[in-house]
Design a protein around this motif. Sequence first.
Motif, PDB file in Angstrom:
ATOM      1  N   GLY A  35       0.798  -1.217   0.000  1.00 57.21           N
ATOM      2  CA  GLY A  35       0.000   0.000   0.000  1.00 57.21           C
ATOM      3  C   GLY A  35       0.829   1.265   0.000  1.00 57.21           C
ATOM      4  O   GLY A  35       1.965   1.301  -0.485  1.00 57.21           O
ATOM      5  N   CYS A  36       0.255   2.328   0.571  1.00 57.53           N
ATOM      6  CA  CYS A  36       0.909   3.632   0.665  1.00 57.53           C
ATOM      7  C   CYS A  36       1.359   3.865   2.104  1.00 57.53           C
ATOM      8  O   CYS A  36       0.597   3.601   3.045  1.00 57.53           O
ATOM      9  CB  CYS A  36      -0.055   4.747   0.241  1.00 57.53           C
ATOM     10  SG  CYS A  36      -0.598   4.635  -1.477  1.00 57.53           S
ATOM     11  N   TYR A  37       2.569   4.366   2.257  1.00 56.46           N
ATOM     12  CA  TYR A  37       3.126   4.582   3.585  1.00 56.46           C
ATOM     13  C   TYR A  37       3.783   5.959   3.622  1.00 56.46           C
ATOM     14  O   TYR A  37       4.381   6.396   2.637  1.00 56.46           O
ATOM     15  CB  TYR A  37       4.146   3.493   3.929  1.00 56.46           C
ATOM     16  CG  TYR A  37       3.609   2.098   3.686  1.00 56.46           C
ATOM     17  CD1 TYR A  37       2.811   1.466   4.622  1.00 56.46           C
ATOM     18  CD2 TYR A  37       3.885   1.442   2.488  1.00 56.46           C
ATOM     19  CE1 TYR A  37       2.304   0.200   4.389  1.00 56.46           C
ATOM     20  CE2 TYR A  37       3.380   0.175   2.245  1.00 56.46           C
ATOM     21  CZ  TYR A  37       2.586  -0.443   3.196  1.00 56.46           C
ATOM     22  OH  TYR A  37       2.078  -1.685   2.956  1.00 56.46           O
ATOM     23  N   PHE A  38       3.689   6.608   4.778  1.00 56.00           N
ATOM     24  CA  PHE A  38       4.199   7.961   4.925  1.00 56.00           C
ATOM     25  C   PHE A  38       5.200   7.999   6.079  1.00 56.00           C
ATOM     26  O   PHE A  38       4.959   7.410   7.136  1.00 56.00           O
ATOM     27  CB  PHE A  38       3.051   8.944   5.173  1.00 56.00           C
ATOM     28  CG  PHE A  38       2.029   8.949   4.075  1.00 56.00           C
ATOM     29  CD1 PHE A  38       2.146   9.818   3.004  1.00 56.00           C
ATOM     30  CD2 PHE A  38       0.970   8.058   4.088  1.00 56.00           C
ATOM     31  CE1 PHE A  38       1.220   9.812   1.975  1.00 56.00           C
ATOM     32  CE2 PHE A  38       0.032   8.042   3.064  1.00 56.00           C
ATOM     33  CZ  PHE A  38       0.163   8.921   2.006  1.00 56.00           C
ATOM     34  N   LEU A  39       6.332   8.669   5.859  1.00 58.26           N
ATOM     35  CA  LEU A  39       7.395   8.736   6.854  1.00 58.26           C
ATOM     36  C   LEU A  39       7.289  10.030   7.647  1.00 58.26           C
ATOM     37  O   LEU A  39       7.332  11.118   7.068  1.00 58.26           O
ATOM     38  CB  LEU A  39       8.768   8.655   6.181  1.00 58.26           C
ATOM     39  CG  LEU A  39       9.028   7.433   5.292  1.00 58.26           C
ATOM     40  CD1 LEU A  39      10.432   7.511   4.708  1.00 58.26           C
ATOM     41  CD2 LEU A  39       8.840   6.142   6.072  1.00 58.26           C
ATOM     42  N   ALA A  40       7.159   9.913   8.955  1.00 60.14           N
ATOM     43  CA  ALA A  40       7.182  11.093   9.812  1.00 60.14           C
ATOM     44  C   ALA A  40       8.611  11.640   9.869  1.00 60.14           C
ATOM     45  O   ALA A  40       9.579  10.940   9.553  1.00 60.14           O
ATOM     46  CB  ALA A  40       6.685  10.741  11.211  1.00 60.14           C
ATOM     47  N   GLY A  41       8.756  12.897  10.255  1.00 55.29           N
ATOM     48  CA  GLY A  41      10.073  13.517  10.296  1.00 55.29           C
ATOM     49  C   GLY A  41      10.983  12.858  11.313  1.00 55.29           C
ATOM     50  O   GLY A  41      10.553  12.497  12.410  1.00 55.29           O
ATOM     51  N   GLY A  42      12.248  12.698  10.959  1.00 52.32           N
ATOM     52  CA  GLY A  42      13.210  12.089  11.866  1.00 52.32           C
ATOM     53  C   GLY A  42      14.215  11.238  11.115  1.00 52.32           C
ATOM     54  O   GLY A  42      14.257  11.224   9.882  1.00 52.32           O
ATOM     55  N   GLY A  80       4.346  -0.829  -3.925  1.00 52.99           N
ATOM     56  CA  GLY A  80       3.836   0.140  -2.969  1.00 52.99           C
ATOM     57  C   GLY A  80       4.383   1.535  -3.201  1.00 52.99           C
ATOM     58  O   GLY A  80       5.095   1.804  -4.171  1.00 52.99           O
ATOM     59  N   PHE A  81       4.054   2.426  -2.284  1.00 50.38           N
ATOM     60  CA  PHE A  81       4.442   3.833  -2.391  1.00 50.38           C
ATOM     61  C   PHE A  81       4.870   4.318  -1.015  1.00 50.38           C
ATOM     62  O   PHE A  81       4.146   4.144  -0.033  1.00 50.38           O
ATOM     63  CB  PHE A  81       3.260   4.664  -2.903  1.00 50.38           C
ATOM     64  CG  PHE A  81       3.507   6.148  -2.911  1.00 50.38           C
ATOM     65  CD1 PHE A  81       4.236   6.743  -3.927  1.00 50.38           C
ATOM     66  CD2 PHE A  81       3.011   6.950  -1.892  1.00 50.38           C
ATOM     67  CE1 PHE A  81       4.468   8.114  -3.929  1.00 50.38           C
ATOM     68  CE2 PHE A  81       3.233   8.316  -1.886  1.00 50.38           C
ATOM     69  CZ  PHE A  81       3.965   8.894  -2.910  1.00 50.38           C
ATOM     70  N   VAL A  82       6.066   4.909  -0.936  1.00 50.77           N
ATOM     71  CA  VAL A  82       6.588   5.452   0.317  1.00 50.77           C
ATOM     72  C   VAL A  82       6.938   6.911   0.088  1.00 50.77           C
ATOM     73  O   VAL A  82       7.631   7.243  -0.877  1.00 50.77           O
ATOM     74  CB  VAL A  82       7.829   4.674   0.801  1.00 50.77           C
ATOM     75  CG1 VAL A  82       8.365   5.281   2.090  1.00 50.77           C
ATOM     76  CG2 VAL A  82       7.496   3.211   1.006  1.00 50.77           C
ATOM     77  N   SER A  83       6.464   7.788   0.968  1.00 49.69           N
ATOM     78  CA  SER A  83       6.695   9.219   0.797  1.00 49.69           C
ATOM     79  C   SER A  83       7.127   9.827   2.119  1.00 49.69           C
ATOM     80  O   SER A  83       6.663   9.424   3.188  1.00 49.69           O
ATOM     81  CB  SER A  83       5.418   9.912   0.307  1.00 49.69           C
ATOM     82  OG  SER A  83       5.581  11.323   0.299  1.00 49.69           O
ATOM     83  N   ASN A  84       8.044  10.803   2.039  1.00 50.52           N
ATOM     84  CA  ASN A  84       8.428  11.537   3.246  1.00 50.52           C
ATOM     85  C   ASN A  84       7.576  12.782   3.435  1.00 50.52           C
ATOM     86  O   ASN A  84       7.865  13.618   4.284  1.00 50.52           O
ATOM     87  CB  ASN A  84       9.907  11.926   3.200  1.00 50.52           C
ATOM     88  CG  ASN A  84      10.226  12.852   2.041  1.00 50.52           C
ATOM     89  OD1 ASN A  84       9.405  13.047   1.150  1.00 50.52           O
ATOM     90  ND2 ASN A  84      11.421  13.413   2.037  1.00 50.52           N
TER      91      ASN A  84
END
Length: 365
Positions: free
Chosen positions: A283-290, A303-307
């Motif tokens: 699926g789609c996943y989002f990276l929190a800051g850090g 899938g899709f990974v975004s910062n």
Amino acid sequence: MGSTRRRGQRGQAIVLIALIISVLLGFLGLSIDGGRAFLDRRQMQASVDASALAAAFNYMNNSDYSQAELAATNEYANNERLYMAPSCSGYGGLTVTCTFSDPTSHSLVITVANRSIAGVTFTATAVHSIGVTVMQVLGFGSTIPVGATATALARRTGTNGAAIQTLSPGSCNGASASLTFQGSSTTTVTGDVWSNGSIFDNSASAGGAVNGNVVDVCGAPPALSTPSPWTVSGAQVNGWNMPDPGYLSPPINSTSRSWNGTSGSVERPGTYTVDPSLAGGAGCYFLAGGVYDFKAGFSQNGGFVSNELRPPDEPNMAAAGQPNMTTLRSDLTGARQTSIAVNALPGPVPQGSLVSLWGGGQAQT
């Protein structure tokens, strides 16, 4: 004898006090005149920053040195509140020199350099003198010179932001490259690859593709042009050294984390001991800051990974006083039906709300 020695020591305190006063005046001069110079230097740095950025922005829109240099001059004058027209020479060339007829003798030099595919850099350097008060009394002259410089890059049409950028000035002979590709998997880079040193491919037959430009600072085209498995859609050229801001490396977050496999989830920074191994259908996943530390690597084949953070959920419209609508899930059937199944409302109905039912051409409230 004792009385004679005491009379001979009289007045020595005056000499010591005079020396102490001189030292105190020196510190006073440093604090007053040095503080003024520091504040003036900070203001001048902001002015040359704005000047260089104005030139780069103007050039990206007009592709004309003369217009860009004029924009830089005007921006500097506006920021420094210099209202008299300067005396300038060299517009349209690679160096413009301007002097302003103000009491502090501002001078501005704008230098242009063509960096090939990397773009065009505009460097603004300014110098002027400020008057001093206390330091002048102490014999340090009547003025203090203050200067600042800034550089901005105007990218060329068709260039992208760097997907991979290294600031390390690695060797250009391939022995200790700034950026090295290695391993047995195929690498695909969407965007430019920039390096302050050399770029070297050590991935045997794996290779990869760069959907952008490849730029380093060595004397020959980047090494990605030689391995046949690599393809580069853009140009492969030598660029220029990007200034290293000197930021300290952020601390590694030692908190143990596990990848949340739910699509739409926000992952948290920390240490991941297991490779997420995103395969087809992920699926789609989002990276929190850090800072993320993937001990076992990070594999993504789907899938899709975004910062970029996932947008927040839409607020409950009923809570905002807006109409909240739902629909039937089944038709009326049979005789004397006393209940109808409907879709659930997205939130609680506030007290005092008006609830309306519509069906069969009739409305009930």
